[in-house]
Design a protein around this motif. Sequence first.
Motif, short mmCIF file in Angstrom:
data_model
loop_
_atom_site.label_atom_id
_atom_site.label_comp_id
_atom_site.label_asym_id
_atom_site.label_seq_id
_atom_site.Cartn_x
_atom_site.Cartn_y
_atom_site.Cartn_z
N ASP A 112 -12.33 -42.46 15.88
CA ASP A 112 -11.89 -43.73 16.70
C ASP A 112 -13.15 -44.75 16.62
OD1 ASP A 112 -11.36 -45.16 18.62
OD2 ASP A 112 -10.96 -43.83 20.12
N PRO A 113 -12.74 -45.79 15.86
CA PRO A 113 -13.72 -46.83 15.85
C PRO A 113 -14.12 -47.56 17.21
CG PRO A 113 -11.99 -47.30 14.08
CD PRO A 113 -11.63 -46.24 15.08
N ARG A 114 -13.16 -47.48 18.10
CA ARG A 114 -13.46 -48.03 19.34
C ARG A 114 -14.54 -47.63 20.25
NH1 ARG A 114 -7.33 -46.69 21.18
NH2 ARG A 114 -8.14 -44.98 20.22
N THR A 115 -14.78 -46.17 20.24
CA THR A 115 -15.94 -45.42 20.92
C THR A 115 -16.74 -44.87 19.79
OG1 THR A 115 -14.60 -43.25 20.44
CG2 THR A 115 -14.11 -44.77 22.54
N ARG A 116 -16.60 -45.16 18.42
CA ARG A 116 -17.58 -44.38 17.46
C ARG A 116 -17.76 -43.19 17.71
NH1 ARG A 116 -22.52 -46.58 17.77
NH2 ARG A 116 -23.12 -46.21 15.62
N ARG A 117 -16.58 -42.32 17.80
CA ARG A 117 -16.70 -40.83 18.04
C ARG A 117 -15.70 -40.42 16.73
NH1 ARG A 117 -14.27 -39.38 23.28
NH2 ARG A 117 -14.75 -36.95 22.53
N ARG A 118 -15.99 -39.07 16.44
CA ARG A 118 -15.29 -38.66 15.32
C ARG A 118 -15.34 -37.03 15.36
NH1 ARG A 118 -19.46 -39.26 10.28
NH2 ARG A 118 -21.42 -39.49 11.34
N MET A 119 -14.12 -36.55 14.96
CA MET A 119 -14.07 -35.04 15.08
C MET A 119 -13.37 -34.47 13.71
SD MET A 119 -11.14 -33.19 17.82
CE MET A 119 -10.59 -31.54 17.00
N ARG A 120 -13.86 -33.30 13.38
CA ARG A 120 -13.35 -32.87 12.18
C ARG A 120 -12.84 -31.22 12.54
NH1 ARG A 120 -18.64 -34.12 8.49
NH2 ARG A 120 -17.48 -32.65 6.89
N LEU A 121 -11.70 -31.04 11.63
CA LEU A 121 -10.93 -29.77 11.88
C LEU A 121 -10.36 -29.49 10.46
CD1 LEU A 121 -8.41 -28.78 14.65
CD2 LEU A 121 -7.81 -28.36 11.87
N ASN A 122 -10.86 -28.19 10.11
CA ASN A 122 -10.49 -27.75 8.62
C ASN A 122 -9.54 -26.45 9.05
OD1 ASN A 122 -11.98 -29.89 7.82
ND2 ASN A 122 -14.03 -28.50 7.30
N GLY A 123 -8.73 -26.22 7.94
CA GLY A 123 -7.90 -25.01 8.09
C GLY A 123 -6.71 -25.18 7.22
N ARG A 124 -5.86 -24.71 7.63
CA ARG A 124 -4.52 -24.36 6.65
C ARG A 124 -3.31 -24.94 7.33
NH1 ARG A 124 -4.85 -21.41 1.98
NH2 ARG A 124 -7.18 -20.63 1.71
N ALA A 125 -2.51 -25.69 6.47
CA ALA A 125 -1.40 -26.45 6.93
C ALA A 125 -0.16 -26.03 6.56
CB ALA A 125 -1.45 -27.96 6.58
N ARG A 126 0.93 -25.92 7.30
CA ARG A 126 2.23 -25.36 7.17
C ARG A 126 3.06 -26.39 7.48
NH1 ARG A 126 3.98 -23.61 11.87
NH2 ARG A 126 2.41 -22.92 13.43
N PRO A 127 4.30 -26.62 6.82
CA PRO A 127 5.35 -27.45 7.48
C PRO A 127 6.13 -27.13 8.50
CG PRO A 127 6.10 -26.25 5.32
CD PRO A 127 4.69 -25.91 5.70
N THR A 128 6.51 -28.09 9.41
CA THR A 128 7.25 -27.94 10.54
C THR A 128 8.36 -28.82 10.72
OG1 THR A 128 5.85 -29.39 12.09
CG2 THR A 128 5.02 -27.20 11.88
N PRO A 129 9.47 -28.67 11.53
CA PRO A 129 10.47 -29.58 11.52
C PRO A 129 10.06 -31.04 11.64
CG PRO A 129 10.78 -27.44 12.75
CD PRO A 129 9.54 -27.37 12.55
N ARG A 130 8.93 -31.17 12.39
CA ARG A 130 8.57 -32.67 12.75
C ARG A 130 7.44 -32.93 12.00
NH1 ARG A 130 6.81 -33.24 17.76
NH2 ARG A 130 7.30 -35.54 18.05
N GLY A 131 7.04 -32.24 11.13
CA GLY A 131 5.69 -32.66 10.47
C GLY A 131 5.03 -31.50 9.80
N PHE A 132 3.91 -31.24 10.40
CA PHE A 132 3.14 -30.13 9.96
C PHE A 132 2.32 -29.75 10.95
CE2 PHE A 132 0.58 -33.44 8.29
CZ PHE A 132 -0.93 -33.10 8.68
N ALA A 133 1.48 -28.39 10.65
CA ALA A 133 0.68 -27.78 11.85
C ALA A 133 -0.57 -27.31 10.83
CB ALA A 133 1.17 -26.77 12.80
N VAL A 134 -1.73 -27.42 11.49
CA VAL A 134 -2.76 -26.86 10.85
C VAL A 134 -3.70 -25.87 11.81
CG1 VAL A 134 -5.19 -27.55 9.99
CG2 VAL A 134 -3.14 -29.30 9.95
N GLU A 135 -3.67 -24.48 11.16
CA GLU A 135 -4.53 -23.45 12.05
C GLU A 135 -5.87 -23.76 11.48
OE1 GLU A 135 -4.45 -20.11 14.51
OE2 GLU A 135 -2.98 -21.48 13.88
N ALA A 136 -6.76 -23.79 12.70
CA ALA A 136 -8.16 -24.18 12.56
C ALA A 136 -9.01 -23.21 11.97
CB ALA A 136 -8.77 -24.65 13.74
#
Length: 314
Positions: A127-151
């Motif tokens: 977020d450039p507005r607040t100069r904050r960042r968050m990282r999440l690594n895991g495994r992605a699988r498709p969903t009907p609306r996009g995808f999900a990531v298990e962290a």
Amino acid sequence: MDPVAAYDPYHPGSRAVQDHVGVREFADHVGRSIGQGIRPVAAAFLELQPMLVLGAADRTGRVWASLLTGAPGFVRATGPRQISVAGGVREGDPLADTLAAGTPAASSAGVPVGEATGVPVGTIALDPRTRRRMRLNGRARPTPRGFAVEADQVFSNCPKYLQKRDHYEEVPRRAAGAARRSGQLHPEQRKFVEAADTFFLATVHGHGADASHRGGNPGFVRADSPSELSWRDYPGNSMFLTLGNLAADPRAGLLLLDWVTGTTLQLTGTARTDFEPDGGRTVIFTVTEVVETPGASPLRWSAPEYSPANPPLP
């Protein structure tokens, strides 16, 4: 029980770099901030973001970093260790087929990808507005609306080297244009690179992927030739997740963004780290393929206020 002994977030590549630099003890300390769960404050942060960067290997094994955008709420926590991303990756993006299939590519470096299902991915919400960042690594699988990531890993980084941009607007009727693909950088693309104050870096290792941020004053990343980039590795949190991945597997992907026009420049290739006698480090990136997409982001951000942590350029 010692939390580091119970859950060690580092693989041998990161440990090798930590030992080379002499920061293993400090890395153990900051590594305690890496967990597998999404805390309420992290979930609230995600729901405010209009963009997410994702890194992964495509079906041929090439590593890319991709930009995803949407109305705030398009990324949200849907479980104690899961995020869902509505809309998925933009059609035509180098990672679109991989995320849609939901199965990882075989490693071109001969490194096994592990037994777990899903595509190893790294994500970073910045977020450039607040100069904050968050990282999440895991495994992605498709969903009907996009995808999900298990962290597998969830953590935040300090605001060092993040440029502040106070606000953004969504540009009506802006749509991604035809991608321009090549095997090396054209002269205008080299200027694009050297004008950047921010880029994102995707890396992989035997059982996962990571997406990280690099920032500095314009000119901090250099296009030394049509097929080679370089940048100084500024002091950070001493985890050495990115450089550790490169020590284990040189494949990498870069994403550069024009924060006003929405044009993206995606590069895939390999990278190595040169450790210098004075303790400095330089990363050398060799380009394999370039994808430039005009108008890939519908967002137009305000002018940057450069981070006070940015080192002066030589």
